[in-house]
Design a protein around this motif. Structure first.
Motif, short mmCIF file in Angstrom:
data_model
loop_
_atom_site.label_atom_id
_atom_site.label_comp_id
_atom_site.label_asym_id
_atom_site.label_seq_id
_atom_site.Cartn_x
_atom_site.Cartn_y
_atom_site.Cartn_z
N ILE A 85 58.79 25.19 43.14
CA ILE A 85 59.68 26.33 43.33
C ILE A 85 61.10 25.85 43.59
O ILE A 85 62.07 26.45 43.12
CB ILE A 85 59.18 27.20 44.49
CG1 ILE A 85 57.82 27.81 44.14
CG2 ILE A 85 60.17 28.30 44.84
CD1 ILE A 85 57.16 28.54 45.29
N ILE A 86 61.25 24.75 44.33
CA ILE A 86 62.54 24.13 44.56
C ILE A 86 62.43 22.64 44.26
O ILE A 86 61.33 22.08 44.22
CB ILE A 86 63.05 24.33 46.01
CG1 ILE A 86 62.05 23.73 47.02
CG2 ILE A 86 63.27 25.81 46.30
CD1 ILE A 86 62.50 23.81 48.46
N GLU A 87 63.57 22.01 44.03
CA GLU A 87 63.61 20.57 43.76
C GLU A 87 64.06 19.82 45.01
O GLU A 87 64.90 20.32 45.77
CB GLU A 87 64.59 20.28 42.61
CG GLU A 87 64.15 20.80 41.26
CD GLU A 87 63.00 19.99 40.68
OE1 GLU A 87 62.87 18.80 41.05
OE2 GLU A 87 62.22 20.55 39.90
N PRO A 88 63.53 18.62 45.24
CA PRO A 88 64.03 17.84 46.38
C PRO A 88 65.44 17.32 46.10
O PRO A 88 65.83 17.14 44.94
CB PRO A 88 63.03 16.68 46.47
CG PRO A 88 62.47 16.54 45.08
CD PRO A 88 62.46 17.93 44.51
N THR A 89 66.20 17.10 47.15
CA THR A 89 67.53 16.52 47.00
C THR A 89 67.44 15.07 46.55
O THR A 89 68.25 14.59 45.75
CB THR A 89 68.29 16.61 48.35
OG1 THR A 89 68.33 17.98 48.77
CG2 THR A 89 69.72 16.09 48.20
N SER A 90 66.44 14.37 47.05
CA SER A 90 66.21 12.99 46.62
C SER A 90 64.72 12.69 46.74
O SER A 90 63.96 13.42 47.38
CB SER A 90 67.02 12.00 47.49
OG SER A 90 66.64 12.11 48.85
N GLY A 91 64.30 11.60 46.14
CA GLY A 91 62.90 11.22 46.16
C GLY A 91 62.15 11.77 44.96
O GLY A 91 62.72 12.45 44.10
N SER A 92 60.86 11.47 44.89
CA SER A 92 60.07 11.87 43.72
C SER A 92 58.70 12.40 44.15
O SER A 92 58.16 12.02 45.18
CB SER A 92 59.88 10.68 42.77
OG SER A 92 59.11 9.66 43.39
N VAL A 93 58.16 13.29 43.30
CA VAL A 93 56.83 13.87 43.51
C VAL A 93 56.06 13.76 42.20
O VAL A 93 56.56 14.16 41.15
CB VAL A 93 56.91 15.35 43.94
CG1 VAL A 93 55.51 15.95 44.05
CG2 VAL A 93 57.66 15.49 45.26
N ARG A 94 54.84 13.20 42.27
CA ARG A 94 53.97 13.13 41.09
C ARG A 94 52.69 13.89 41.39
O ARG A 94 52.02 13.63 42.39
CB ARG A 94 53.67 11.68 40.71
CG ARG A 94 54.89 10.90 40.27
CD ARG A 94 54.49 9.56 39.62
NE ARG A 94 53.74 8.72 40.53
CZ ARG A 94 54.29 7.90 41.41
NH1 ARG A 94 55.62 7.85 41.51
NH2 ARG A 94 53.54 7.15 42.19
N ILE A 95 52.35 14.83 40.51
CA ILE A 95 51.17 15.67 40.70
C ILE A 95 50.30 15.61 39.45
O ILE A 95 50.80 15.79 38.34
CB ILE A 95 51.57 17.13 41.00
CG1 ILE A 95 52.37 17.19 42.31
CG2 ILE A 95 50.33 18.03 41.09
CD1 ILE A 95 52.86 18.58 42.66
N ARG A 96 49.00 15.35 39.64
CA ARG A 96 48.04 15.35 38.53
C ARG A 96 47.18 16.59 38.67
O ARG A 96 46.42 16.73 39.62
CB ARG A 96 47.15 14.11 38.60
CG ARG A 96 47.86 12.78 38.46
CD ARG A 96 46.88 11.65 38.74
NE ARG A 96 47.51 10.34 38.63
CZ ARG A 96 47.52 9.60 37.54
NH1 ARG A 96 46.94 10.05 36.44
NH2 ARG A 96 48.10 8.42 37.53
N GLY A 97 47.29 17.50 37.72
CA GLY A 97 46.44 18.69 37.75
C GLY A 97 47.22 19.97 37.91
O GLY A 97 48.40 19.98 38.26
N ARG A 98 46.51 21.08 37.66
CA ARG A 98 47.10 22.41 37.73
C ARG A 98 47.15 22.87 39.19
O ARG A 98 46.19 22.73 39.94
CB ARG A 98 46.26 23.36 36.89
CG ARG A 98 46.82 24.75 36.73
CD ARG A 98 46.05 25.49 35.66
NE ARG A 98 44.60 25.43 35.88
CZ ARG A 98 43.71 25.46 34.92
NH1 ARG A 98 44.08 25.53 33.67
NH2 ARG A 98 42.43 25.43 35.21
N VAL A 99 48.30 23.44 39.60
CA VAL A 99 48.53 23.83 40.98
C VAL A 99 48.56 25.35 41.08
O VAL A 99 49.23 26.03 40.30
CB VAL A 99 49.86 23.26 41.52
CG1 VAL A 99 50.13 23.75 42.94
CG2 VAL A 99 49.85 21.74 41.48
N ALA A 100 47.82 25.92 42.04
CA ALA A 100 47.91 27.33 42.39
C ALA A 100 48.41 27.43 43.82
O ALA A 100 47.89 26.74 44.71
CB ALA A 100 46.57 28.02 42.24
N SER A 101 49.42 28.28 44.06
CA SER A 101 50.03 28.37 45.38
C SER A 101 49.99 29.80 45.90
O SER A 101 50.22 30.75 45.15
CB SER A 101 51.49 27.90 45.32
OG SER A 101 51.58 26.58 44.84
#
Length: 418
Positions: free
Chosen positions: A88-104
């Motif tokens: 929904i939002i992006e981090p100012t710095s750093g990284s995120v890796r996600i494997r798979g479909r996400v439901a929130s």
């Protein structure tokens, strides 16, 4: 296998503070820009900008099938983290890796179109999760039954209550087979039966290899569901690991407990020319090597004071109060004659007596059973945490006390089935 890897993410917001009263109209903005352009004096209403870091240098990884609780006070960064993981939002710095479909499921009504019916929103949400129309139809009846909105299925969701929103939103998220399910505090809106169903459904999802991220202030629910927990404070990840260990650490750090107060000499002690307090203490008998008080914990209260009178009939009156000021109980000692010297009183509060909550203990030194000599308000402050075993309901237990009186039931006479 790690399905979520977070490396050094931070999220910064810029907060504008408007000095003085009044709002920024277009005329105000143009006038201020004119003054700044021509070097004029700044208006007292000029906004100031402040940097606010909702997250700072957060790193962790989550394995497939983990059920991860996220705890911390309001403003700790929990919801910001979930919004980043939900893209929904992006981090100012750093990284995120996600494997798979996400439901929130982050807020009441998230992902719903208010003008569409419940039926239409089920297909809309399924499409947003990448499901085909056939896959959605396969789960449609189960979603409707779980949410309990059959009568309102063809009603625009803008007419739904907040509880109906949550039930339908969770049912959609949990039944459309996401690899990763992210749930914020919204389940608190539901009733006890729905909480039980939701936690059971999340356990089923995890048993099938799906990953759960669960934010809640209900630590009992977190302990019941999650095998791992992340503890956040002021945007930083303070601790991560096995759930019971992290929650015990969290409770010990945030507790408002003040269990001991003491003074070495009468001259520095609170009181008056007749009596002065030496020591006031609550001594918990901690269970299972814990370092916090829960509803099982027996406690011993001890009070010591100096008597400066040659002879007086004295007794102690102890008041245990809620944080909002209600007196839960008042218990007193016998009145007896005492001369000058150090006097002590002791009272035992059994385990399985107080409900979870925050409490204070006040003490009164009384002469001749009717004349208060000195009152010490809120001498002790302590928290009692929840603990449940063999109970599948996770709502707030009502009342200030929670005794385990004998209470049995049985059939008096079998009914005829003919």
């Amino acid at each position: 296998m790690s399905v979520i890897t977070v490396e050094n993410i931070s999220k910064q917001y810029i907060i504008d503070h408007q000095k003085g009263k009044g709002s920024n109209t277009l005329r105000d903005v143009l006038a201020e820009n004119w003054r700044q352009f021509f070097g004029g004096k700044k208006d007292g209403n000029t906004p100031t900008r402040e940097e606010f870091w909702a997250l700072r240098d957060v790193s962790f990884s989550i394995e497939q099938g983990d059920r991860v609780g996220i705890v911390g006070h309001n403003g700790a960064g929990k919801s910001t983290l979930l919004k980043i993981l939900s893209k929904i939002i992006e981090p100012t710095s750093g990284s995120v890796r996600i494997r798979g479909r996400v439901a929130s499921l982050l807020e009441v009504g998230t992902g719903f179109h208010p003008e569409l019916t419940g039926r239409e929103n089920i297909f809309l949400n399924g499409s947003l999760l990448g499901m085909s129309r056939g896959e959605i139809r396969e789960q449609f009846d189960a979603i409707v039954a779980f949410a309990g909105v059959e009568k309102f299925l063809d009603t625009p969701v803008k007419r739904y209550s907040s509880g109906m929103y949550v039930r339908l939103g969770f049912a959609i998220s949990a039944h459309l087979n996401p690899e990763i399910l992210i749930v914020d505090e919204v389940l608190a809106v539901g009733d006890a039966e729905f909480q039980k169903k939701s936690l059971g459904k999340m356990r089923d999802n995890a048993a099938n290899g799906r990953t759960i991220l669960f934010v809640s202030h209900n630590l009992t629910a977190v302990q019941a569901l999650c095998n791992k927990t992340l503890y956040f404070e002021k945007g930083q990840l303070i601790e991560q690991g096995e759930t019971n260990q992290v929650i015990a650490s969290y409770l010990s750090k945030v507790s408002k407990t003040r269990l001991l107060r003491q003074w070495d000499t009468p001259e520095e002690a609170p009181g008056n020319d007749l009596v002065r307090v030496k020591r006031i203490e609550l001594i918990p008998d901690y269970q299972d090597d814990l370092t916090h008080i829960d509803v099982r914990t027996p406690m011993k209260f001890r009070f010591e004071f100096w008597n400066m009178m040659d002879r007086a009939n004295l007794n102690l009156s102890m008041h245990l109060n809620s944080m909002t000021g209600e007196c839960i109980f008042n218990v007193g000692t016998r009145s007896q004659p005492y001369g000058k010297g150090l006097i002590a009183g002791e009272c035992t509060i059994p385990g399985f007596f107080l409900n979870d909550g925050s409490y204070t203990i006040s003490i009164m030194i009384v002469k001749d059973t009717v004349t208060p000599l000195y009152v010490m308000e809120e001498g002790i402050t302590f928290d009692v945490e929840d603990y449940r075993e063999g109970i599948a309901w996770y709502g707030k237990w009502p009342g200030y006390v929670r005794p385990q009186f004998p209470f049995e039931m049985g059939m008096l006479e079998p009914a005829s089935l003919e």
